[in-house]
Scaffold this motif. Structure first.
Motif, PDB file in Angstrom:
ATOM      1  N   ILE A 172       0.848  -1.189   0.000  1.00  0.00           N
ATOM      2  CA  ILE A 172       0.000   0.000   0.000  1.00  0.00           C
ATOM      3  C   ILE A 172       0.883   1.239   0.000  1.00  0.00           C
ATOM      4  O   ILE A 172       1.866   1.317   0.744  1.00  0.00           O
ATOM      5  N   MET A 173       0.513   2.199  -0.854  1.00  0.00           N
ATOM      6  CA  MET A 173       1.184   3.501  -0.859  1.00  0.00           C
ATOM      7  C   MET A 173       0.187   4.536  -0.354  1.00  0.00           C
ATOM      8  O   MET A 173      -0.955   4.596  -0.824  1.00  0.00           O
ATOM      9  N   LEU A 174       0.619   5.333   0.599  1.00  0.00           N
ATOM     10  CA  LEU A 174      -0.220   6.403   1.135  1.00  0.00           C
ATOM     11  C   LEU A 174       0.018   7.668   0.315  1.00  0.00           C
ATOM     12  O   LEU A 174       1.062   7.811  -0.330  1.00  0.00           O
ATOM     13  N   ASN A 175      -0.948   8.583   0.375  1.00  0.00           N
ATOM     14  CA  ASN A 175      -0.698   9.890  -0.231  1.00  0.00           C
ATOM     15  C   ASN A 175      -0.044  10.803   0.810  1.00  0.00           C
ATOM     16  O   ASN A 175       0.199  10.373   1.943  1.00  0.00           O
ATOM     17  N   ASP A 176       0.235  12.050   0.443  1.00  0.00           N
ATOM     18  CA  ASP A 176       0.983  12.888   1.381  1.00  0.00           C
ATOM     19  C   ASP A 176       0.150  13.305   2.595  1.00  0.00           C
ATOM     20  O   ASP A 176       0.677  13.859   3.547  1.00  0.00           O
ATOM     21  N   GLN A 177      -1.143  13.023   2.576  1.00  0.00           N
ATOM     22  CA  GLN A 177      -2.006  13.266   3.742  1.00  0.00           C
ATOM     23  C   GLN A 177      -2.064  12.050   4.670  1.00  0.00           C
ATOM     24  O   GLN A 177      -2.677  12.106   5.729  1.00  0.00           O
ATOM     25  N   GLY A 178      -1.502  10.939   4.210  1.00  0.00           N
ATOM     26  CA  GLY A 178      -1.546   9.723   5.023  1.00  0.00           C
ATOM     27  C   GLY A 178      -2.724   8.820   4.715  1.00  0.00           C
ATOM     28  O   GLY A 178      -2.912   7.786   5.367  1.00  0.00           O
ATOM     29  N   TYR A 179      -3.543   9.200   3.720  1.00  0.00           N
ATOM     30  CA  TYR A 179      -4.643   8.322   3.296  1.00  0.00           C
ATOM     31  C   TYR A 179      -4.123   7.328   2.257  1.00  0.00           C
ATOM     32  O   TYR A 179      -3.156   7.608   1.538  1.00  0.00           O
ATOM     33  N   ILE A 180      -4.806   6.194   2.159  1.00  0.00           N
ATOM     34  CA  ILE A 180      -4.395   5.188   1.181  1.00  0.00           C
ATOM     35  C   ILE A 180      -4.717   5.682  -0.227  1.00  0.00           C
ATOM     36  O   ILE A 180      -5.844   6.131  -0.495  1.00  0.00           O
ATOM     37  N   ALA A 181      -3.717   5.609  -1.104  1.00  0.00           N
ATOM     38  CA  ALA A 181      -3.940   5.971  -2.512  1.00  0.00           C
ATOM     39  C   ALA A 181      -4.236   4.701  -3.311  1.00  0.00           C
ATOM     40  O   ALA A 181      -5.292   4.556  -3.928  1.00  0.00           O
ATOM     41  N   GLU A 182      -3.305   3.763  -3.288  1.00  0.00           N
ATOM     42  CA  GLU A 182      -3.420   2.516  -4.042  1.00  0.00           C
ATOM     43  C   GLU A 182      -2.201   1.669  -3.708  1.00  0.00           C
ATOM     44  O   GLU A 182      -1.467   1.977  -2.763  1.00  0.00           O
ATOM     45  N   CYS A 183      -1.942   0.622  -4.511  1.00  0.00           N
ATOM     46  CA  CYS A 183      -0.734  -0.174  -4.323  1.00  0.00           C
ATOM     47  C   CYS A 183       0.273   0.204  -5.414  1.00  0.00           C
ATOM     48  O   CYS A 183      -0.008   1.081  -6.227  1.00  0.00           O
ATOM     49  N   ALA A 200     -10.657   7.200  -4.051  1.00  0.00           N
ATOM     50  CA  ALA A 200     -10.928   7.939  -5.282  1.00  0.00           C
ATOM     51  C   ALA A 200      -9.614   8.323  -5.959  1.00  0.00           C
ATOM     52  O   ALA A 200      -8.558   8.356  -5.319  1.00  0.00           O
ATOM     53  N   ALA A 201      -9.709   8.631  -7.241  1.00  0.00           N
ATOM     54  CA  ALA A 201      -8.525   9.084  -7.985  1.00  0.00           C
ATOM     55  C   ALA A 201      -7.929  10.335  -7.334  1.00  0.00           C
ATOM     56  O   ALA A 201      -6.713  10.527  -7.327  1.00  0.00           O
ATOM     57  N   SER A 202      -8.797  11.165  -6.736  1.00  0.00           N
ATOM     58  CA  SER A 202      -8.309  12.398  -6.104  1.00  0.00           C
ATOM     59  C   SER A 202      -7.410  12.104  -4.895  1.00  0.00           C
ATOM     60  O   SER A 202      -6.689  12.971  -4.428  1.00  0.00           O
ATOM     61  N   GLN A 203      -7.461  10.878  -4.382  1.00  0.00           N
ATOM     62  CA  GLN A 203      -6.565  10.479  -3.278  1.00  0.00           C
ATOM     63  C   GLN A 203      -5.234   9.930  -3.788  1.00  0.00           C
ATOM     64  O   GLN A 203      -4.389   9.513  -3.008  1.00  0.00           O
ATOM     65  N   GLY A 204      -5.089   9.869  -5.119  1.00  0.00           N
ATOM     66  CA  GLY A 204      -3.807   9.425  -5.675  1.00  0.00           C
ATOM     67  C   GLY A 204      -3.867   8.071  -6.363  1.00  0.00           C
ATOM     68  O   GLY A 204      -2.833   7.450  -6.593  1.00  0.00           O
ATOM     69  N   ALA A 205      -5.070   7.626  -6.700  1.00  0.00           N
ATOM     70  CA  ALA A 205      -5.203   6.315  -7.363  1.00  0.00           C
ATOM     71  C   ALA A 205      -5.276   6.475  -8.875  1.00  0.00           C
ATOM     72  O   ALA A 205      -5.828   7.453  -9.384  1.00  0.00           O
ATOM     73  N   LEU A 206      -4.722   5.504  -9.582  1.00  0.00           N
ATOM     74  CA  LEU A 206      -4.936   5.421 -11.024  1.00  0.00           C
ATOM     75  C   LEU A 206      -6.368   4.934 -11.243  1.00  0.00           C
ATOM     76  O   LEU A 206      -6.867   4.103 -10.479  1.00  0.00           O
TER      77      LEU A 206
END
Ligand code: PXG
Length: 288
Positions: A172-183, A200-206
């Motif tokens: 799992i990769m987190l975004n800079d806010q510490g929320y889960i983006a994706e793997c 959501a994509a806005s959290q850093g997911a493809l």
């Protein structure tokens, strides 16, 4: 192996790009990873649409029309006698100067590799993966939208290296806010009280093609599904968790950072979704 390179099929040994190609010098380009199942290129139109979106986002002119690209992908599979495999479609900015300036690159370069795929071993689908959270963060969407499938994959690669150092196949990769983006190369879903949830994509997911197939499967199965902000705690208390991607398909995750998820075995909803996915890969897409 025959490689499609700028309009021609050439042998693997002749499939070469210049050291002045900006795809290599700067990661200036876009790509797609597509699967071929039983002579069916899974959701090819959706992959080409995403490729066009990625190219537009970085102001890269598509060298071929949607139809011509689709034909080139199918022909690449036929030339290599494949009915099942993995297709890598790459468009680079092309050959240019040593400076960044993309306008000095004469024309984009397009190549297609259609190869056999080495699948994840069956036991991972039967038993589920133990995944970890890695320190490397996903790039902020305001800096570079992760919806662009560009040739800049360094933070995912660093995440992949860290996963291996922790003995895991995916992370799992987190975004800079510490929320889960994706793997590193997959999207993530949890099942909570019968509902499917994904960042959501806005959290850093493809916007994964497999991910969007899950939305369609959820509808078919009558399962509620939604996008939501997600922390590691949501995964730890989830009933089930699974990852999705063209390579991994739908793969259960049963442990995160050493904490057991749900029963510690692939859950019933994950198995239903996986079965529905396996039915769709043979029929949704383009016959070669
Ligand atoms: N997130 C990232 C960062 C990805 O690179 C996915 C999610 C899943 O998207 P799709 O559209 O595939 O459902 C990806 C896709 C490889 C490989 O060679 C990587 C991907 C796909 C296929 C093969 O490791 N990544």
């Amino acid at each position: 192996m025959k490689i499609y390179l700028d309009g021609k099929f050439v042998e693997e040994a002749e499939a070469k790009v210049s050291v002045f190609d900006h795809g290599l010098l700067y990661g200036d380009g876009v790509f797609e990873g597509i699967r071929l199942y039983g002579g069916n290129v899974f959701r090819l139109e959706e992959h080409l649409e995403r490729l066009e979106y990625s190219a537009k986002a970085i102001m890269l002119d598509m060298p071929l029309s949607r139809k011509a690209l689709s034909d080139a992908v199918c022909e690449s599979c036929r030339q290599n006698g494949l009915t099942d495999g993995y297709i890598r479609l790459v468009i680079t900015r092309g050959v240019g100067d040593l400076g960044l300036a993309p306008w000095l690159c004469a024309k984009p370069s397009l190549f297609i590799i259609a190869a056999k795929i080495s699948l994840y071993p069956k036991e991972h689908y039967d038993n589920g993966l133990a995944i970890v959270t890695v320190p490397t963060r996903r790039i902020n969407p305001a800096a570079l939208p992760p919806t662009i499938k560009s040739l800049n994959y360094l933070n995912n690669i660093l995440g992949k290296i860290e996963a291996k150092q922790f003995g895991a196949l995916e992370a799992i990769m987190l975004n800079d806010q510490g929320y889960i983006a994706e793997c590193t190369a997959d999207n993530i879903f949890i099942v909570h009280k019968g509902e499917l949830i994904t960042p959501a994509a806005s959290q850093g997911a493809l916007k994964g093609i497999t991910r969007s197939t899950i939305f369609s499967i959820a509808q078919e199965l009558g399962l509620p599904i939604r996008e939501a902000d997600m922390t590691r705690y949501d995964v730890w208390v989830a009933d089930e968790c699974f990852l999705t991607g063209s390579g991994a398909e739908v793969i259960p995750a049963v442990k995160l950072d050493g904490r057991v998820i749900g029963t510690g075995k692939p859950g019933p909803i994950t198995q239903k979704v996986l079965a529905a996915f396996r039915r769709r890969v043979l029929v949704e897409g383009t016959r070669i």
